[in-house]
Design a protein around this motif. Structure first.
Motif, PDB file in Angstrom:
ATOM      1  N   CYS A  80     -18.039  90.286  13.879  1.00 51.97           N
ATOM      2  CA  CYS A  80     -19.143  89.751  13.079  1.00 51.97           C
ATOM      3  C   CYS A  80     -19.978  90.888  12.472  1.00 51.97           C
ATOM      4  N   HIS A 129     -23.185  82.777  15.358  1.00 56.38           N
ATOM      5  CA  HIS A 129     -22.022  82.037  14.857  1.00 56.38           C
ATOM      6  C   HIS A 129     -22.434  80.653  14.325  1.00 56.38           C
ATOM      7  N   GLU A 130     -23.537  80.665  13.601  1.00 56.20           N
ATOM      8  CA  GLU A 130     -24.034  79.408  13.025  1.00 56.20           C
ATOM      9  C   GLU A 130     -24.019  79.491  11.495  1.00 56.20           C
ATOM     10  N   ARG A 131     -25.024  80.142  10.895  1.00 57.00           N
ATOM     11  CA  ARG A 131     -25.077  80.231   9.434  1.00 57.00           C
ATOM     12  C   ARG A 131     -25.140  81.680   8.937  1.00 57.00           C
ATOM     13  N   CYS A 141     -19.853  86.146   9.510  1.00 53.60           N
ATOM     14  CA  CYS A 141     -19.517  85.703  10.868  1.00 53.60           C
ATOM     15  C   CYS A 141     -17.999  85.565  10.989  1.00 53.60           C
ATOM     16  N   LYS A 177     -16.935  81.971  12.496  1.00 59.36           N
ATOM     17  CA  LYS A 177     -16.914  80.894  11.513  1.00 59.36           C
ATOM     18  C   LYS A 177     -15.738  81.064  10.543  1.00 59.36           C
ATOM     19  N   ILE A 185     -12.637  79.634  12.050  1.00 63.58           N
ATOM     20  CA  ILE A 185     -12.604  78.177  11.959  1.00 63.58           C
ATOM     21  C   ILE A 185     -12.151  77.747  10.564  1.00 63.58           C
ATOM     22  N   GLN A 186     -12.699  78.388   9.554  1.00 64.53           N
ATOM     23  CA  GLN A 186     -12.333  78.053   8.174  1.00 64.53           C
ATOM     24  C   GLN A 186     -10.862  78.349   7.891  1.00 64.53           C
ATOM     25  N   PRO A 231     -12.695  74.136  16.093  1.00 70.01           N
ATOM     26  CA  PRO A 231     -14.160  74.013  16.154  1.00 70.01           C
ATOM     27  C   PRO A 231     -14.641  73.374  17.451  1.00 70.01           C
TER      28      PRO A 231
END
Length: 362
Positions: free
Chosen positions: A283, A290-292, A296, A299, A302-303, A309
């Motif tokens: 990161c 690991h939010e916005r 990150c 994240k 996940i994408q 998730p």
């Protein structure tokens, strides 16, 4: 006799370093079963029923200090049926749980375990999030985890399920087996080495006792059916007991667990979610939640579809749970310290409690 139950040079050295000085009659023995406050032990001359001495009970600070199945102990034989336990040799590993109820205290499920078989059935009980929590138990205990997916005959997607578990259990062996169709035993045989101690844990109805009977080629443990509509089982195993398998391995059967409670298992949590911990190292910001945050890596995974998730949700959930329990334990320790200062003529000698990963029996 003792070598059959796992005695070796390492334990001989531990015995010499911790030999009781208050009696010359003491000898090493291993706890093979526990019934309330009575234990079954095996020593060089055979099995005995044993209790701890009055001095042992007086000096024990918590329930976790008492003997547990798998412990090596110092025992004094009273006759051909009975013995007393003077002390417990230092444990190499320990599976622990929180005692039932509101009391914040550890109880040892099994000790000196080399491998921990985490059993989950390939029926409606199959649950990745539950397996993650058992992995925390394993890593915190010091034993090497192995996931055993039983009842493989009930699904045509056994290979897919194995892949799903491998994705949430980095580096952990995962095997699908079926006692009914005699499928997969060859995958478990490499773990069943003479002198190796293996504990079996999982929910009721996952087939732990059936697995034991299958591996031993004998009806060692009684088995019961499950309710097919929800895959819930009734208790078959009601106490912890250690058995010697025909090939020389030692296997500990444990009662089925309904719910796992985490108890100061920070290291086990990090190990169980080591893949997320490694991703987080990439990161952009060191304190990334690991939010916005921009950059990150978690994240991004996940994408890209490389991280489920739901696994990240469970990662956050267990982190919050551990933090909450740590605060609760801190308050408990503060109350104990205040109580010790008020009641002890030596206020600086208050006892400190132990903390472990915990699980609650059904």
């Amino acid at each position: 006799m003792l070598f059959v139950y796992g005695w070796n040079e390492r334990w001989q050295a531990a015995w010499e370093a911790n030999r009781p000085v208050n009696t010359t009659a003491a000898q090493p023995a291993r706890v093979t079963a526990q019934y309330s406050h009575t234990y079954k032990i095996v020593c060089e001359s055979g099995e005995r029923l044993a209790n701890v001495t009055g001095k042992f009970e007086h000096l024990a600070l918590t329930r976790g200090d008492f003997p547990a199945v798998g412990d090596w102990v110092s025992a004094e034989l009273l006759d051909d049926r009975h013995a007393v336990i003077h002390s417990v040799l230092p444990r190499q590993s320990a599976m622990t749980r929180k005692v039932a109820g509101q009391t914040n205290e550890e109880q040892i499920i099994a000790s000196n375990v080399d491998e921990l078989f985490i059993v989950n059935a390939l029926n409606q009980d199959f649950n990745l999030r539950k397996i993650e929590r058992y992995l925390i138990l394993a890593w915190e205990s010091g034993a090497r985890p192995v996931v055993v997916l039983t009842k493989a005959d009930l699904t045509e997607e056994a290979d897919l399920r194995v892949s799903e578990v491998e994705a949430i259990a980095p580096g952990v062996p995962v095997h699908a087996v079926s006692a009914l169709t005699n499928q997969g035993m060859e995958k478990l045989l490499p773990y069943l080495l003479p002198g190796q101690t293996i504990a079996v844990t999982g929910s009721s109805g996952t087939g732990k006792s059936t697995l034991l009977n299958w591996l031993s080629d004998a009806n060692i443990q009684r088995v019961q059916g499950i309710r097919e509509e929800d895959a819930r089982g009734r208790h078959t195993t009601t106490h912890r007991e250690l058995f010697v398998l025909p090939g020389g391995a030692l296997l500990v059967d444990t009662p089925g667990m309904r719910e796992l409670q985490l108890w100061d298992a920070d290291e086990g949590w990090k190990e169980a979610f080591s893949d997320i911990e490694e991703m987080a190292a990439g990161c952009r910001f060191r304190d990334c939640r690991h939010e916005r945050e921009a950059g990150c890596a978690v994240k991004a995974a996940i994408q890209q579809g490389t991280l489920d998730p739901k696994r990240l949700v469970n990662y956050f959930k267990t982190e919050r749970e551990l933090a909450r329990l740590a605060r609760k334990e801190k308050r408990t320790e503060q109350r104990k310290s205040v109580s010790a200062v008020k009641s002890s003529p030596h206020p600086r000698k208050s006892a400190r409690g132990k903390v472990r990963l915990a699980e609650e029996e059904e």
